[in-house]
Design a protein around this motif. Structure first.
Motif, PDB file in Angstrom:
ATOM      1  N   SER A  31       0.813  -1.218   0.000  1.00  0.00           N
ATOM      2  CA  SER A  31       0.000   0.000   0.000  1.00  0.00           C
ATOM      3  C   SER A  31       0.842   1.262   0.000  1.00  0.00           C
ATOM      4  CB  SER A  31      -0.921  -0.016   1.227  1.00  0.00           C
ATOM      5  OG  SER A  31      -1.432   1.279   1.451  1.00  0.00           O
ATOM      6  N   SER A  32       0.659   2.082  -1.025  1.00  0.00           N
ATOM      7  CA  SER A  32       1.358   3.369  -1.030  1.00  0.00           C
ATOM      8  C   SER A  32       0.759   4.310   0.014  1.00  0.00           C
ATOM      9  CB  SER A  32       1.310   3.998  -2.419  1.00  0.00           C
ATOM     10  OG  SER A  32      -0.018   4.248  -2.817  1.00  0.00           O
ATOM     11  N   LEU A  33      -0.524   4.127   0.325  1.00  0.00           N
ATOM     12  CA  LEU A  33      -1.139   4.982   1.342  1.00  0.00           C
ATOM     13  C   LEU A  33      -0.433   4.778   2.693  1.00  0.00           C
ATOM     14  CD1 LEU A  33      -3.468   7.040   1.642  1.00  0.00           C
ATOM     15  CD2 LEU A  33      -4.942   5.143   2.320  1.00  0.00           C
TER      16      LEU A  33
ATOM     17  N   TYR B  48      -8.440  13.607  -3.087  1.00  0.00           N
ATOM     18  CA  TYR B  48      -8.632  12.214  -2.653  1.00  0.00           C
ATOM     19  C   TYR B  48      -9.037  12.186  -1.178  1.00  0.00           C
ATOM     20  CZ  TYR B  48      -7.141   7.344  -1.683  1.00  0.00           C
ATOM     21  OH  TYR B  48      -7.073   6.020  -1.304  1.00  0.00           O
TER      22      TYR B  48
ATOM     23  N   VAL C 291      -2.002  14.757  -6.651  1.00  0.00           N
ATOM     24  CA  VAL C 291      -2.109  13.565  -7.510  1.00  0.00           C
ATOM     25  C   VAL C 291      -1.860  14.103  -8.918  1.00  0.00           C
ATOM     26  CG1 VAL C 291      -3.570  11.646  -8.259  1.00  0.00           C
ATOM     27  CG2 VAL C 291      -3.811  12.581  -5.936  1.00  0.00           C
TER      28      VAL C 291
ATOM     29  N   ASN D 112      -7.353  12.261  -8.754  1.00  0.00           N
ATOM     30  CA  ASN D 112      -8.554  11.722  -8.112  1.00  0.00           C
ATOM     31  C   ASN D 112      -9.263  12.901  -7.462  1.00  0.00           C
ATOM     32  OD1 ASN D 112     -10.405  10.633  -6.344  1.00  0.00           O
ATOM     33  ND2 ASN D 112      -9.019   9.134  -5.450  1.00  0.00           N
TER      34      ASN D 112
ATOM     35  N   ASP E 294       1.573  12.063  -5.180  1.00  0.00           N
ATOM     36  CA  ASP E 294       0.965  10.724  -5.176  1.00  0.00           C
ATOM     37  C   ASP E 294       0.585  10.329  -6.597  1.00  0.00           C
ATOM     38  OD1 ASP E 294      -0.473   8.453  -4.883  1.00  0.00           O
ATOM     39  OD2 ASP E 294      -2.029   9.306  -3.577  1.00  0.00           O
TER      40      ASP E 294
ATOM     41  N   ALA F 290      -0.508   7.824  -8.125  1.00  0.00           N
ATOM     42  CA  ALA F 290      -1.235   6.547  -8.107  1.00  0.00           C
ATOM     43  C   ALA F 290      -1.701   6.107  -9.491  1.00  0.00           C
ATOM     44  CB  ALA F 290      -2.445   6.666  -7.181  1.00  0.00           C
ATOM     45  N   TYR F 291      -1.926   7.087 -10.402  1.00  0.00           N
ATOM     46  CA  TYR F 291      -2.492   6.737 -11.718  1.00  0.00           C
ATOM     47  C   TYR F 291      -1.531   7.060 -12.868  1.00  0.00           C
ATOM     48  CZ  TYR F 291      -6.484   6.252  -8.750  1.00  0.00           C
ATOM     49  OH  TYR F 291      -7.309   5.837  -7.728  1.00  0.00           O
TER      50      TYR F 291
ATOM     51  N   SER G 257       1.914   2.784  -6.862  1.00  0.00           N
ATOM     52  CA  SER G 257       1.750   1.371  -6.502  1.00  0.00           C
ATOM     53  C   SER G 257       1.147   0.601  -7.666  1.00  0.00           C
ATOM     54  CB  SER G 257       0.858   1.208  -5.267  1.00  0.00           C
ATOM     55  OG  SER G 257      -0.505   1.343  -5.609  1.00  0.00           O
TER      56      SER G 257
ATOM     57  N   SER H 272      -1.430  -1.247  -7.144  1.00  0.00           N
ATOM     58  CA  SER H 272      -2.771  -1.629  -6.666  1.00  0.00           C
ATOM     59  C   SER H 272      -3.775  -1.722  -7.804  1.00  0.00           C
ATOM     60  CB  SER H 272      -3.274  -0.614  -5.641  1.00  0.00           C
ATOM     61  OG  SER H 272      -2.568  -0.763  -4.440  1.00  0.00           O
ATOM     62  N   LYS H 273      -3.714  -0.795  -8.758  1.00  0.00           N
ATOM     63  CA  LYS H 273      -4.656  -0.836  -9.871  1.00  0.00           C
ATOM     64  C   LYS H 273      -3.950  -1.245 -11.160  1.00  0.00           C
ATOM     65  CE  LYS H 273      -7.576   2.035  -7.242  1.00  0.00           C
ATOM     66  NZ  LYS H 273      -7.881   3.389  -6.806  1.00  0.00           N
TER      67      LYS H 273
HETATM   68  N1  PLP Z   1      -3.647   7.439  -3.963  1.00  0.00           N
HETATM   69  C1  PLP Z   1      -4.736   7.724  -4.688  1.00  0.00           C
HETATM   70  C2  PLP Z   1      -4.842   9.051  -5.359  1.00  0.00           C
HETATM   71  C3  PLP Z   1      -5.771   6.791  -4.803  1.00  0.00           C
HETATM   72  O1  PLP Z   1      -6.860   7.106  -5.516  1.00  0.00           O
HETATM   73  C4  PLP Z   1      -5.650   5.541  -4.139  1.00  0.00           C
HETATM   74  C5  PLP Z   1      -6.720   4.549  -4.193  1.00  0.00           C
HETATM   75  O2  PLP Z   1      -7.839   4.825  -4.572  1.00  0.00           O
HETATM   76  C6  PLP Z   1      -4.499   5.293  -3.394  1.00  0.00           C
HETATM   77  C7  PLP Z   1      -3.508   6.258  -3.330  1.00  0.00           C
HETATM   78  C8  PLP Z   1      -4.312   4.012  -2.656  1.00  0.00           C
HETATM   79  O3  PLP Z   1      -3.110   3.428  -3.035  1.00  0.00           O
HETATM   80  P1  PLP Z   1      -2.588   2.083  -2.417  1.00  0.00           P
HETATM   81  O4  PLP Z   1      -3.527   0.995  -2.801  1.00  0.00           O
HETATM   82  O5  PLP Z   1      -1.231   1.921  -3.024  1.00  0.00           O
HETATM   83  O6  PLP Z   1      -2.519   2.251  -0.917  1.00  0.00           O
END
Ligand code: PLP
Length: 422
Positions: free
Chosen positions: A98-100, A137, A182, A187, A216, A218-219, A252, A254-255
């Motif tokens: 998890s990056s969070l 987010y 982001v 997001n 972040d 993430a995408y 990450s 994750s997606k």
């Molecule tokens: N950062 C953003 C902008 C997201 O939208 C999300 C998930 O929706 C995350 C981080 C979560 O990332 P991770 O699953 O790596 O903890």
């Protein structure tokens, strides 16, 4: 014709029409959900081979991945993602799932210990404040709130955060210690931060000497078109501007692979990486290298990741197209809604008539369609204009996205007609 331009009688007609449409939908007893940005099971199936990996247990450098060690993560996986994220492998840490969690660890370390450029731990400051581009987010904001960090907002423009607004907040107030961003396919807006905005944010003078941009990404790789937007090279920009420790980059898989069993990454200046792993070493003897090795074997190289992301795009693009089509068809000339048409990421940001977002979500819920609570994309859950709704179309099957969106547009029109008639 725009709802606001209707005569009183025409508006009464429009209200009656929308009420009838809404009542008909309610009778269907739907249960649909557009709340969270999760991959669908069809997307998860793209990575099913991971369940049969890794083959063997030896990394390229001879490391036995079953054992302790290797705090910064497996070199072969870091190489693949360093190329994709545009950073040096030595400046990239591969961690847990998890990056969070890495963001939370970073903030907690800043509070307890201070950063590489801090005068003292942030907890010793009278107050710590973060700049939050909105809409943003929800979990970023919840994390700051849980840590007692105050939040101030700036608008998200078409090319990233409103730089002038950020500049004003950071210039004289040393309690303003950082900001979220982001940068690619934000997001929930889907907006990508331009090179120019990134350059300004990394170079701007800040009263706090240890100001951080929590970048972040993430995408970063989650393109919805064949035009694969490149993120600004924030680490190089910051170095060139003389603020090398300002950005901390997160990402990450994750997606990309499994949302619950992927690999998360952190990047920063060499000093930041040493700082992060130094603190990490007190709470971990090494990451899950078995998972990291299976990811490295699954992808092979950066092109393997790119090809994999194209398969995600094939699955989710029709869902985003459906959202766009239904919003345009039903709300295009209503004058009571605006929305983003993202080129990547997981969300569509819908702005309805100010003062009606909460009502739209309530109406949708009563009709069996779960939407993210109004205000969720703002600090403290409070959207001052009660206008923003985040739509997340990836998880449900296409037919359900279509049904849910038809309900959403009916609720938007009904709530607007109610408000304008009041
Ligand atoms: N950062 C953003 C902008 C997201 O939208 C999300 C998930 O929706 C995350 C981080 C979560 O990332 P991770 O699953 O790596 O903890």
């Amino acid at each position: 014709m725009a709802l606001a331009d209707l005569s009183a009688a025409e508006l009464a007609d429009a209200l009656a029409t929308q009420r009838t449409a809404y009542d008909r939908i309610r009778e269907q007893g739907l249960t649909l959900d557009l709340t969270r940005g999760k991959p669908s099971s069809e997307q998860l199936d793209l990575s099913e081979e991971l369940m049969r990996l890794p083959q063997g247990h030896t990394a390229a450098d001879g490391t036995d991945v079953r054992n302790y060690g290797g705090l910064a993560g497996l070199p072969e996986l870091r190489e693949i993602f360093a190329e994709l994220l545009g950073v040096e492998p030595r400046q990239l840490v591969a961690g847990g799932n998890s990056s969070l969690t890495m963001m939370a660890d970073t903030l907690k370390n800043l509070l307890l210990h201070g950063g590489v450029d801090s005068e003292r731990p942030w907890l010793q400051e009278e107050k710590v404040t973060f700049v939050c581009p909105v809409p943003g987010y929800d979990r970023h904001f919840a994390l700051l709130e849980s840590l007692g960090i105050e939040m101030v907002t700036v608008p998200m423009n078409a090319d990233g955060p409103d730089v002038e607004a950020v500049r004003r907040l950071v210039a004289d107030d040393p309690s303003v210690k950082g900001m979220w961003l982001v940068p690619t396919y934000g997001n929930p807006t889907g907006i990508t931060c331009s090179q120019e905005v990134a350059a300004e944010l990394t170079a701007m003078p800040t009263a706090a000497p240890d100001f951080k941009i929590l970048w972040d990404n993430a995408y970063a790789l989650h393109h919805l078109t064949e035009d694969e937007t490149k993120s600004a090279d924030v680490l190089s920009l910051a170095s060139a501007a003389g603020n090398p420790h300002r950005p901390v980059v997160f990402a990450s898989t994750s997606k990309i692979t499994f949302a619950g069993a992927g690999v998360a990454f952190l990047a920063g200046s060499p000093e930041t990486v040493k700082w992060f792993t130094g603190h990490l070493g007190k709470s971990s003897i090494g990451p899950d290298k078995v998972n990291q090795l299976r990811h490295a074997q699954f992808f092979g190289d950066a092109d393997g990741v790119r090809a994999h992301m194209a398969k995600h795009r094939e699955i989710i693009k029709p869902k985003f197209d459906a959202v766009e089509r239904i919003l345009s068809d039903d709300l295009g000339d209503s004058g009571v809604a605006r929305w983003t048409t993202p080129e990547g990421g997981y969300f569509v940001s819908l702005d309805v008539l100010p003062g009606t977002a909460g009502r739209v979500v309530e109406l949708a819920k009563d009709a069996g369609v779960a939407l993210t609570p109004a205000g969720a994309s703002f600090p403290y859950g409070q959207d001052p204009d009660d206008t923003n709704i985040r739509l997340a179309p990836t998880l449900p099957p296409l037919a359900e996205v279509e049904s849910a969106m038809a309900v959403v547009t009916t609720c938007v029109l009904l709530a607007a007609a109610e408000k304008l008639s009041a």
